[in-house]
Design a protein around this motif. Sequence first.
Motif, PDB file in Angstrom:
ATOM      1  N   GLY A  19       0.802  -1.215   0.000  1.00  0.00           N
ATOM      2  CA  GLY A  19       0.000   0.000   0.000  1.00  0.00           C
ATOM      3  C   GLY A  19       0.835   1.266   0.000  1.00  0.00           C
ATOM      4  N   TRP A  20       2.091   1.166   0.381  1.00  0.00           N
ATOM      5  CA  TRP A  20       2.992   2.315   0.353  1.00  0.00           C
ATOM      6  C   TRP A  20       3.761   2.317  -0.961  1.00  0.00           C
ATOM      7  CZ3 TRP A  20       3.321   6.121   4.046  1.00  0.00           C
ATOM      8  CH2 TRP A  20       2.614   5.877   5.242  1.00  0.00           C
ATOM      9  N   THR A  21       3.940   3.495  -1.527  1.00  0.00           N
ATOM     10  CA  THR A  21       4.703   3.635  -2.759  1.00  0.00           C
ATOM     11  C   THR A  21       5.738   4.734  -2.580  1.00  0.00           C
ATOM     12  OG1 THR A  21       3.108   5.220  -3.669  1.00  0.00           O
ATOM     13  CG2 THR A  21       2.795   2.889  -4.251  1.00  0.00           C
ATOM     14  N   ARG A  28       4.465   7.195   0.284  1.00  0.00           N
ATOM     15  CA  ARG A  28       3.088   7.674   0.429  1.00  0.00           C
ATOM     16  C   ARG A  28       2.120   6.498   0.529  1.00  0.00           C
ATOM     17  NH1 ARG A  28       2.614  12.909  -1.199  1.00  0.00           N
ATOM     18  NH2 ARG A  28       0.440  12.730  -1.761  1.00  0.00           N
ATOM     19  N   ARG A  29       1.055   6.750   1.250  1.00  0.00           N
ATOM     20  CA  ARG A  29      -0.054   5.794   1.289  1.00  0.00           C
ATOM     21  C   ARG A  29      -1.349   6.570   1.437  1.00  0.00           C
ATOM     22  NH1 ARG A  29      -2.145   1.116   5.381  1.00  0.00           N
ATOM     23  NH2 ARG A  29      -3.740   0.385   3.938  1.00  0.00           N
ATOM     24  N   ARG A  30      -2.342   6.141   0.679  1.00  0.00           N
ATOM     25  CA  ARG A  30      -3.682   6.714   0.757  1.00  0.00           C
ATOM     26  C   ARG A  30      -4.604   5.643   1.327  1.00  0.00           C
ATOM     27  NH1 ARG A  30      -4.831   8.821  -4.584  1.00  0.00           N
ATOM     28  NH2 ARG A  30      -3.760  10.624  -3.780  1.00  0.00           N
ATOM     29  N   THR A  67      -4.285  10.811   3.123  1.00  0.00           N
ATOM     30  CA  THR A  67      -3.009  10.488   2.494  1.00  0.00           C
ATOM     31  C   THR A  67      -1.881  10.859   3.442  1.00  0.00           C
ATOM     32  OG1 THR A  67      -3.944  10.926   0.311  1.00  0.00           O
ATOM     33  CG2 THR A  67      -1.528  10.861   0.486  1.00  0.00           C
ATOM     34  N   ALA A  86       5.671   4.348   9.055  1.00  0.00           N
ATOM     35  CA  ALA A  86       4.705   3.813   8.087  1.00  0.00           C
ATOM     36  C   ALA A  86       4.068   2.529   8.610  1.00  0.00           C
ATOM     37  CB  ALA A  86       5.389   3.565   6.741  1.00  0.00           C
ATOM     38  N   ASP A  90       0.111   1.886   9.447  1.00  0.00           N
ATOM     39  CA  ASP A  90      -0.655   0.735   8.962  1.00  0.00           C
ATOM     40  C   ASP A  90      -1.427   0.067  10.095  1.00  0.00           C
ATOM     41  OD1 ASP A  90       0.209   1.147   6.378  1.00  0.00           O
ATOM     42  OD2 ASP A  90       1.615  -0.538   6.371  1.00  0.00           O
TER      43      ASP A  90
END
Length: 99
Positions: A19-21, A28-30, A67, A86, A90
């Motif tokens: 889910g993180w890029t 980032r994660r939305r 985000t 991060a 989560d």
Amino acid sequence: MAEPLDDAAITGRLRELPGWTRDGGQIRRRVRAPSFMAGIELVREVARAAEDADHHPDIDIRWRTVTFALSTHSAGGLTGKDFDLAARIDEIAARHGAE
């Protein structure tokens, strides 16, 4: 000060965080919260975790979509602190029913 990670380390750490890029010098994660108020509570809890870690994400709230963006500005890139927070985000998002 935390040391910046190289590309191989960043790629490896991202594999642990679905889910993180990566977006340049940040990750980032939305997520989508079940309701606006659930999103606000999610942000409140992330803010407490960020204070505890002394590491603060950029946060954008758009109704139920939140985000998160992480980077260690003082190190000029991504560090272990970003990936640790991060993972904590989560955990918090899962507890709040965010997808």
